[in-house]
Design a protein around this motif. Structure first.
Motif, PDB file in Angstrom:
ATOM      1  N   GLY A 155     -29.756 -20.030  14.145  1.00 46.88           N
ATOM      2  CA  GLY A 155     -28.376 -19.619  14.381  1.00 46.88           C
ATOM      3  C   GLY A 155     -27.412 -20.779  14.523  1.00 46.88           C
ATOM      4  O   GLY A 155     -26.216 -20.571  14.696  1.00 46.88           O
ATOM      5  N   SER A 156     -27.914 -22.012  14.440  1.00 45.55           N
ATOM      6  CA  SER A 156     -27.055 -23.187  14.574  1.00 45.55           C
ATOM      7  C   SER A 156     -27.527 -24.254  13.600  1.00 45.55           C
ATOM      8  O   SER A 156     -28.726 -24.465  13.431  1.00 45.55           O
ATOM      9  CB  SER A 156     -27.098 -23.732  16.002  1.00 45.55           C
ATOM     10  OG  SER A 156     -26.384 -24.946  16.107  1.00 45.55           O
ATOM     11  N   ASP A 157     -26.573 -24.929  12.955  1.00 47.44           N
ATOM     12  CA  ASP A 157     -26.946 -25.969  11.997  1.00 47.44           C
ATOM     13  C   ASP A 157     -26.733 -27.375  12.534  1.00 47.44           C
ATOM     14  O   ASP A 157     -26.915 -28.347  11.814  1.00 47.44           O
ATOM     15  CB  ASP A 157     -26.179 -25.799  10.674  1.00 47.44           C
ATOM     16  CG  ASP A 157     -24.675 -25.696  10.871  1.00 47.44           C
ATOM     17  OD1 ASP A 157     -24.216 -25.881  11.995  1.00 47.44           O
ATOM     18  OD2 ASP A 157     -23.966 -25.421   9.884  1.00 47.44           O
ATOM     19  N   ASN A 158     -26.336 -27.489  13.785  1.00 47.73           N
ATOM     20  CA  ASN A 158     -26.065 -28.837  14.303  1.00 47.73           C
ATOM     21  C   ASN A 158     -26.488 -29.034  15.756  1.00 47.73           C
ATOM     22  O   ASN A 158     -26.045 -29.954  16.419  1.00 47.73           O
ATOM     23  CB  ASN A 158     -24.576 -29.166  14.171  1.00 47.73           C
ATOM     24  CG  ASN A 158     -23.691 -28.162  14.888  1.00 47.73           C
ATOM     25  OD1 ASN A 158     -24.182 -27.306  15.620  1.00 47.73           O
ATOM     26  ND2 ASN A 158     -22.392 -28.267  14.673  1.00 47.73           N
ATOM     27  N   PHE A 159     -27.340 -28.162  16.276  1.00 47.05           N
ATOM     28  CA  PHE A 159     -27.782 -28.289  17.654  1.00 47.05           C
ATOM     29  C   PHE A 159     -29.160 -27.663  17.763  1.00 47.05           C
ATOM     30  O   PHE A 159     -29.424 -26.647  17.151  1.00 47.05           O
ATOM     31  CB  PHE A 159     -26.805 -27.578  18.590  1.00 47.05           C
ATOM     32  CG  PHE A 159     -27.090 -27.789  20.056  1.00 47.05           C
ATOM     33  CD1 PHE A 159     -27.575 -26.758  20.830  1.00 47.05           C
ATOM     34  CD2 PHE A 159     -26.875 -29.020  20.648  1.00 47.05           C
ATOM     35  CE1 PHE A 159     -27.831 -26.935  22.177  1.00 47.05           C
ATOM     36  CE2 PHE A 159     -27.123 -29.207  21.988  1.00 47.05           C
ATOM     37  CZ  PHE A 159     -27.607 -28.170  22.759  1.00 47.05           C
ATOM     38  N   ILE A 160     -30.045 -28.274  18.520  1.00 42.79           N
ATOM     39  CA  ILE A 160     -31.409 -27.760  18.620  1.00 42.79           C
ATOM     40  C   ILE A 160     -31.421 -26.503  19.484  1.00 42.79           C
ATOM     41  O   ILE A 160     -31.223 -26.566  20.697  1.00 42.79           O
ATOM     42  CB  ILE A 160     -32.354 -28.830  19.206  1.00 42.79           C
ATOM     43  CG1 ILE A 160     -32.365 -30.065  18.307  1.00 42.79           C
ATOM     44  CG2 ILE A 160     -33.776 -28.268  19.347  1.00 42.79           C
ATOM     45  CD1 ILE A 160     -33.139 -31.230  18.872  1.00 42.79           C
ATOM     46  N   ARG A 161     -31.640 -25.370  18.850  1.00 42.89           N
ATOM     47  CA  ARG A 161     -31.660 -24.079  19.537  1.00 42.89           C
ATOM     48  C   ARG A 161     -33.022 -23.410  19.318  1.00 42.89           C
ATOM     49  O   ARG A 161     -33.761 -23.775  18.413  1.00 42.89           O
ATOM     50  CB  ARG A 161     -30.574 -23.162  18.969  1.00 42.89           C
ATOM     51  CG  ARG A 161     -29.158 -23.716  19.042  1.00 42.89           C
ATOM     52  CD  ARG A 161     -28.513 -23.487  20.388  1.00 42.89           C
ATOM     53  NE  ARG A 161     -27.138 -23.989  20.415  1.00 42.89           N
ATOM     54  CZ  ARG A 161     -26.076 -23.271  20.098  1.00 42.89           C
ATOM     55  NH1 ARG A 161     -26.220 -22.024  19.709  1.00 42.89           N
ATOM     56  NH2 ARG A 161     -24.867 -23.803  20.164  1.00 42.89           N
ATOM     57  N   PRO A 162     -33.338 -22.394  20.099  1.00 39.40           N
ATOM     58  CA  PRO A 162     -34.576 -21.641  19.861  1.00 39.40           C
ATOM     59  C   PRO A 162     -34.515 -20.912  18.516  1.00 39.40           C
ATOM     60  O   PRO A 162     -33.463 -20.453  18.088  1.00 39.40           O
ATOM     61  CB  PRO A 162     -34.602 -20.640  21.025  1.00 39.40           C
ATOM     62  CG  PRO A 162     -33.710 -21.231  22.071  1.00 39.40           C
ATOM     63  CD  PRO A 162     -32.644 -21.952  21.318  1.00 39.40           C
ATOM     64  N   SER A 163     -35.642 -20.810  17.860  1.00 45.68           N
ATOM     65  CA  SER A 163     -35.716 -20.095  16.586  1.00 45.68           C
ATOM     66  C   SER A 163     -35.653 -18.595  16.828  1.00 45.68           C
ATOM     67  O   SER A 163     -35.885 -18.108  17.941  1.00 45.68           O
ATOM     68  CB  SER A 163     -37.011 -20.446  15.863  1.00 45.68           C
ATOM     69  OG  SER A 163     -38.129 -20.014  16.628  1.00 45.68           O
ATOM     70  N   MET A 164     -35.334 -17.844  15.760  1.00 46.60           N
ATOM     71  CA  MET A 164     -35.224 -16.392  15.942  1.00 46.60           C
ATOM     72  C   MET A 164     -36.573 -15.794  16.325  1.00 46.60           C
ATOM     73  O   MET A 164     -36.633 -14.822  17.082  1.00 46.60           O
ATOM     74  CB  MET A 164     -34.654 -15.720  14.698  1.00 46.60           C
ATOM     75  CG  MET A 164     -35.407 -15.904  13.417  1.00 46.60           C
ATOM     76  SD  MET A 164     -34.658 -14.908  12.092  1.00 46.60           S
ATOM     77  CE  MET A 164     -35.356 -15.678  10.629  1.00 46.60           C
ATOM     78  N   GLY A 165     -37.677 -16.360  15.826  1.00 44.81           N
ATOM     79  CA  GLY A 165     -38.990 -15.888  16.249  1.00 44.81           C
ATOM     80  C   GLY A 165     -39.221 -16.097  17.729  1.00 44.81           C
ATOM     81  O   GLY A 165     -39.804 -15.252  18.411  1.00 44.81           O
TER      82      GLY A 165
END
Length: 473
Positions: A155-165
């Protein structure tokens, strides 16, 4: 006055120098507080927010960006105007220089009672169109692989976020305590790599468990050392109980420690997996007819077919989110050149296995509550790249993904790109909307599935996303 005590006066610089350690201590306290909050917030605020239509997801990820105008988005006007200049303005930001319109080298034909157009690249999937919901109006924000992969997965292209899984695993957990809630089969290590199946700031137990890698054959996609030939289960249990006691004593003195708690949970899961994972990954239990349905008896399709069959076996054992990746280190779906050769190779490898998966899920009664999602990080341009007129550039402005089963309308076409397939123009569905709709099908409200981190609530869709209810059955 001479005997009066003169107060200690500090300059601003002196104050900062003498207080540096104190400020560091305050910062450390803040970090420890965040860790404590993360450890105590390891469970979601709720499970199902409403009745789910799907229990699990199988995500068929086509890395590199398959061309929608050459696969499932039929554009007759593109064929008519082949070779002419594109009549509209091209995007302000493009990945590479492009030329005139390029008609599809492949013929399209209508299939099924729904009359869906499918390219001759996918003759087997074409037989399943009456079970598929085509989403023709996807669009994103990033024309580069790395950013687009992260956007689709996190959901983000420039910040380390949790994956949808990881979000799905966090929200719902696994249906089977002896199996991980999130498994990724032969994932790519490029363009974000582990971040695409990681847990980000969510507790580590929600991250994906990778089995194999994209650059190695799927015969290697097995959990290694899953059978302990040295110690019996009872002896292992005694070892884990002792380890748990020692770690608990450590936690009692040091306070909550998210990394240690995650490690304890990983040991427990690994122990429990020994009872079920060996059987789950043993394809010798399948009949010859089933293996043939997935194309495992053919050198062209055996690799991806094995991944798809593993996905079905994991799904029926209660794994909540399963990702299957089609990629390699050379061709992928990224045809800036050699479009004909590359797409024909890729489609031949995945077409029969995907159709086999859909048919197998349906005949086993699993398709009704399993949501199958197919697509790449973006599509391709309807204009050519290069002088040879045999390549297409990246196109996040409008592309196709599709869903099947899991509560979506079958034999349904939703949204549209323009007459040439460059821009999404009708019922536009942003990647955030895709995530919101996917979570809704699983019984989760994307605005309520949150996790507090760094002082604010985060979610998969950030502050965006709408559910496209028109695709719901």
């Amino acid at each position: 006055m001479d005997n009066a005590v003169t107060p200690n006066l500090f300059s601003r610089r002196c104050l900062l120098q003498n207080s540096a350690i104190g400020f560091g201590y305050l910062a450390l306290q803040g970090l420890l507080q965040q860790t404590t909050q993360a450890a105590t917030a390891s469970e979601p605020k709720s499970s199902f927010h409403f009745t789910p239509r799907a229990k699990r997801v199988i995500f068929l990820f086509m890395k590199g960006g398959p061309s929608h105008v050459d696969t499932f988005d039929y554009k007759p006007q593109l064929q008519v105007d082949d070779g002419k200049p594109f009549p509209f303005a091209k995007p302000r930001v493009q990945f590479a220089a492009t030329g005139n319109l390029l008609g599809s080298p492949w013929k399209f034909q209508q299939y099924g009672e729904s009359g869906m157009h499918v390219s001759e690249l996918f003759p087997h999937v074409a037989q399943c169109v009456d079970d598929i919901c085509f989403l023709h109006s996807l669009h994103g924000t990033n024309p580069s692989h790395g950013g687009a992969l992260l956007k689709l997965h996190t959901g983000s292209d420039n910040f380390i976020r949790p994956s949808m899984g990881a979000w799905v695993n966090y929200g719902l957990g696994s249906e089977n305590e002896n199996m991980p809630g999130f498994i990724t089969i032969c994932p790519t290590l490029a363009h974000g790599g582990v971040k695409n199946w990681g847990s980000g700031f969510l507790p580590a137990k929600y991250q994906g468990v990778p089995i194999g890698v994209a650059t190695q054959p799927s015969t290697d996609a097995k959990v290694k050392f899953i059978e302990n030939r040295t110690w019996s289960p009872s002896v292992q249990r005694m070892q884990l109980d002792l380890l748990h006691e020692l770690n608990s004593q450590h936690l009692a003195h040091s306070g909550p420690e998210a990394s240690l708690e995650a490690r304890i949970q990983s040991f427990e899961l690994a122990y429990r997996m020994q009872s079920e994972m060996p059987s789950a990954q043993n394809l010798e239990e399948e009949t010859a007819a089933t293996c043939s349905m997935y194309g495992i008896d053919d050198k062209v399709t055996e690799d991806f077919g094995r991944q798809c069959l593993l996905a079905r076996r994991f799904a029926e054992r209660g794994v909540r989110f399963i990702q299957v990746t089609h990629s390699d280190s050379k061709v992928q779906w990224d045809q800036h050149g050699d479009l004909r050769k590359g797409h024909e190779k890729n489609a031949a490898e995945v077409d029969k296995p995907i159709a086999g998966l859909l048919k197998d899920l349906k005949q086993r009664g699993l398709l009704d509550d399993t949501l199958v999602l197919w697509g790449g990080e973006f599509g391709r341009t309807p204009v050519c790249e290069g002088a040879g007129r045999d390549g297409r550039d990246h196109n996040p402005e409008g592309f196709t993904m599709w869903m099947a089963g899991g509560g979506v309308k079958a034999g349904f076409r939703y949204g549209a790109t323009d007459d040439y397939g460059y821009y999404a123009v009708e019922n536009k569905m942003h990647v955030h909307d895709l995530h919101a709709t996917l979570l809704h099908l699983l019984g989760l409200d994307h605005e309520r599935l949150t996790f507090r981190h760094a002082g604010r609530d985060f979610r998969l869709t950030d502050v965006h996303g709408i559910v496209h209810r028109a695709v719901l059955a």
